[in-house]
Design a protein around this motif. Structure first.
Motif, PDB file in Angstrom:
ATOM      1  N   ASP A  86       0.832  -1.202   0.000  1.00 38.50           N
ATOM      2  CA  ASP A  86       0.000   0.000   0.000  1.00 38.50           C
ATOM      3  C   ASP A  86       0.871   1.259   0.000  1.00 38.50           C
ATOM      4  O   ASP A  86       0.487   2.276  -0.571  1.00 38.50           O
ATOM      5  CB  ASP A  86      -0.957   0.005   1.196  1.00 38.50           C
ATOM      6  CG  ASP A  86      -0.290  -0.484   2.464  1.00 38.50           C
ATOM      7  OD1 ASP A  86      -0.096  -1.709   2.601  1.00 38.50           O
ATOM      8  OD2 ASP A  86       0.062   0.354   3.308  1.00 38.50           O
ATOM      9  N   GLY A  87       2.062   1.170   0.624  1.00 38.88           N
ATOM     10  CA  GLY A  87       2.997   2.294   0.555  1.00 38.88           C
ATOM     11  C   GLY A  87       3.519   2.436  -0.867  1.00 38.88           C
ATOM     12  O   GLY A  87       3.516   3.532  -1.441  1.00 38.88           O
ATOM     13  N   GLU A 126      -0.810  -5.496  -2.508  1.00 36.41           N
ATOM     14  CA  GLU A 126      -0.974  -6.225  -1.247  1.00 36.41           C
ATOM     15  C   GLU A 126      -1.138  -5.169  -0.157  1.00 36.41           C
ATOM     16  O   GLU A 126      -0.158  -4.641   0.375  1.00 36.41           O
ATOM     17  CB  GLU A 126       0.251  -7.107  -0.975  1.00 36.41           C
ATOM     18  CG  GLU A 126       0.399  -8.222  -1.993  1.00 36.41           C
ATOM     19  CD  GLU A 126       1.620  -9.096  -1.741  1.00 36.41           C
ATOM     20  OE1 GLU A 126       1.502 -10.322  -1.837  1.00 36.41           O
ATOM     21  OE2 GLU A 126       2.699  -8.552  -1.445  1.00 36.41           O
ATOM     22  N   ASN A 150      -1.679  -4.403   3.196  1.00 37.31           N
ATOM     23  CA  ASN A 150      -1.673  -5.030   4.523  1.00 37.31           C
ATOM     24  C   ASN A 150      -1.951  -4.024   5.632  1.00 37.31           C
ATOM     25  O   ASN A 150      -1.660  -4.263   6.798  1.00 37.31           O
ATOM     26  CB  ASN A 150      -0.356  -5.785   4.762  1.00 37.31           C
ATOM     27  CG  ASN A 150       0.841  -4.848   4.717  1.00 37.31           C
ATOM     28  OD1 ASN A 150       0.698  -3.635   4.666  1.00 37.31           O
ATOM     29  ND2 ASN A 150       2.034  -5.430   4.732  1.00 37.31           N
ATOM     30  N   TYR A 166      -0.686  -1.186   6.479  1.00 35.00           N
ATOM     31  CA  TYR A 166       0.356  -0.259   6.949  1.00 35.00           C
ATOM     32  C   TYR A 166       1.520  -0.169   5.971  1.00 35.00           C
ATOM     33  O   TYR A 166       1.886  -1.153   5.333  1.00 35.00           O
ATOM     34  CB  TYR A 166       0.949  -0.734   8.292  1.00 35.00           C
ATOM     35  CG  TYR A 166      -0.059  -0.799   9.414  1.00 35.00           C
ATOM     36  CD1 TYR A 166      -0.342   0.327  10.193  1.00 35.00           C
ATOM     37  CD2 TYR A 166      -0.734  -1.977   9.687  1.00 35.00           C
ATOM     38  CE1 TYR A 166      -1.272   0.263  11.217  1.00 35.00           C
ATOM     39  CE2 TYR A 166      -1.667  -2.049  10.705  1.00 35.00           C
ATOM     40  CZ  TYR A 166      -1.933  -0.927  11.469  1.00 35.00           C
ATOM     41  OH  TYR A 166      -2.851  -0.989  12.476  1.00 35.00           O
ATOM     42  N   ALA A 167       2.107   1.015   5.901  1.00 37.87           N
ATOM     43  CA  ALA A 167       3.423   1.196   5.286  1.00 37.87           C
ATOM     44  C   ALA A 167       4.312   1.642   6.451  1.00 37.87           C
ATOM     45  O   ALA A 167       4.129   2.745   6.975  1.00 37.87           O
ATOM     46  CB  ALA A 167       3.384   2.255   4.198  1.00 37.87           C
TER      47      ALA A 167
HETATM   48 MG   LIG Z   1       1.802  -2.214   3.562  1.00 37.24          MG
END
Ligand SMILES: [Mg+2]
Ligand SMILES: Cc1ncc(C[n+]2csc(CCOP(=O)(O)OP(=O)(O)O)c2C)c(N)n1
Length: 321
Positions: free
Chosen positions: A145-146, A172, A174, A176-177
């Protein structure tokens, strides 16, 4: 569902191998013998396996800094991977790359990548090659996502759409970055963003192997058929910290325990195949034992392997074509 029993066993074997590999690296890292940075993929196994089960030897993938799961799912040798992580001779990259730079071109695994958003430009190259040489192959980039907010990713998606490349972009997500929540960092809906760049896609639950496998099958088939790039938004969770040693103060107490008890991909897979009578619990238990022995042996062999010799310091620095 199109998978036969043999394929289901293979899918479980791969997911279990990734989990066991990561759980073991987590423990071994704590003992201080593993050099460098390590980012673990535990919790996300259904994503790598669900996507890569739709790929063949002519296909390429580009991974992220969290790359062990992608490597295993694309068929890299687990013992050579472990040696690589320990920085030993016999490692997939001669023990000189480590966790964040494992690659095996012979398996179509173009590498884990320390550069967030580094994979998407690489797959445009692999996809252009496949298109030009008419190999029938596709190239897949996994991106977090980052990484999905990086210009490299958006430029690559645009280029892939313009050139109608056989490229698939797999987000993907998840949550958090590092410590930044994706709910805060991603403006707008990823599906709409991708569509805006000319790349159609789907969003599925990344804990559900079957949902991932089927969405990936649709995406990869349309792309392989020459219809241009596709996109997948997989909503998932990671079990460990961002990197090994992360105190994870940004996650709620029991956040991970709750996910593990309700949405664990191995648990969901087991429940579905056993309850539907497709596989027996004992068959899966047998795989658990087999995989545990494989990872034990991989760690023992990695610890016993010598370090690369000083004479090898300057080899493998430049690629020759
Ligand atoms: Mg992430
Ligand atoms: C270009 C670049 N910027 C920043 C970093 C530092 N960094 C490493 S991992 C990471 C977060 C990546 O998050 P995400 O893409 O969501 O992947 P995840 O770790 O969740 O799998 C950052 C910012 C980097 N390695 N490369």
């Amino acid at each position: 569902m199109e998978l036969n029993r043999e394929q289901l066993l293979a899918a479980y074997h791969q997911m279990r191998t990734i989990r066991e590999f990561e759980d073991r690296v987590h423990r071994e890292f704590a003992s201080g013998e593993i050099p460098g940075f390590v980012h673990l993929y535990a919790g996300e196994e259904a994503c790598a396996v669900g996507v890569c089960m739709n790929l063949t030897e002519v296909d390429y993938i580009a991974s992220t800094h969290r790359g062990h799961g992608h490597c295993i799912a694309k068929g890299c040798d687990v013992k050579a991977m472990m040696k690589e992580i320990y920085g030993r001779k016999g490692g997939l990259c001669a023990g000189k790359g480590g966790s964040m730079h494992i690659a095996d071109m012979s398996k179509g695994m173009m590498g884990a990548n320390g550069i967030v958003g580094g994979g998407p430009p690489l797959i445009c190259g692999a996809a252009l090659t496949a298109k030009t040489l008419k190999t029938g192959g596709v190239a897949v980039a996994f991106v977090g996502d980052g990484g999905f907010n990086q210009g490299t990713t958006l430029e690559s998606m645009n280029l892939a759409a313009v050139w109608k490349l056989p490229a698939v972009f797999v987000l993907e997500d998840n949550g958090y970055a590092e410590s930044t929540a994706s709910s805060w960092s991603i403006g707008g809906d990823p599906l709409e963003r991708a569509r805006g760049l000319g790349v159609p896609g789907e969003r599925v639950d990344g804990h559900d192997f079957f949902a991932v496998y089927e969405a990936a099958r649709r995406a990869i088939s349309r792309t392989r058929a020459g219809e241009g790039p596709s996109f997948l938004h997989l909503k998932v969770n990671r079990y460990y910290g961002h990197f090994e040693g992360d105190a994870t103060t940004y996650r709620a107490p029991n956040e991970v325990e709750k996910i593990k008890s309700e949405r664990d991909c191995l648990m969901l897979f087991r429940k579905r195949v056993v309850e539907s009578g497709l596989l027996k619990a004992e068959q899966l238990d047998e795989i658990d034992r087999e995989v545990a022995a494989l990872i034990d042996a991989a760690v023992a062999e990695a610890k016993a392997a010598p370090m690369p010799s000083p004479e090898e310091l300057m080899t493998d620095v430049y690629a020759s074509y």
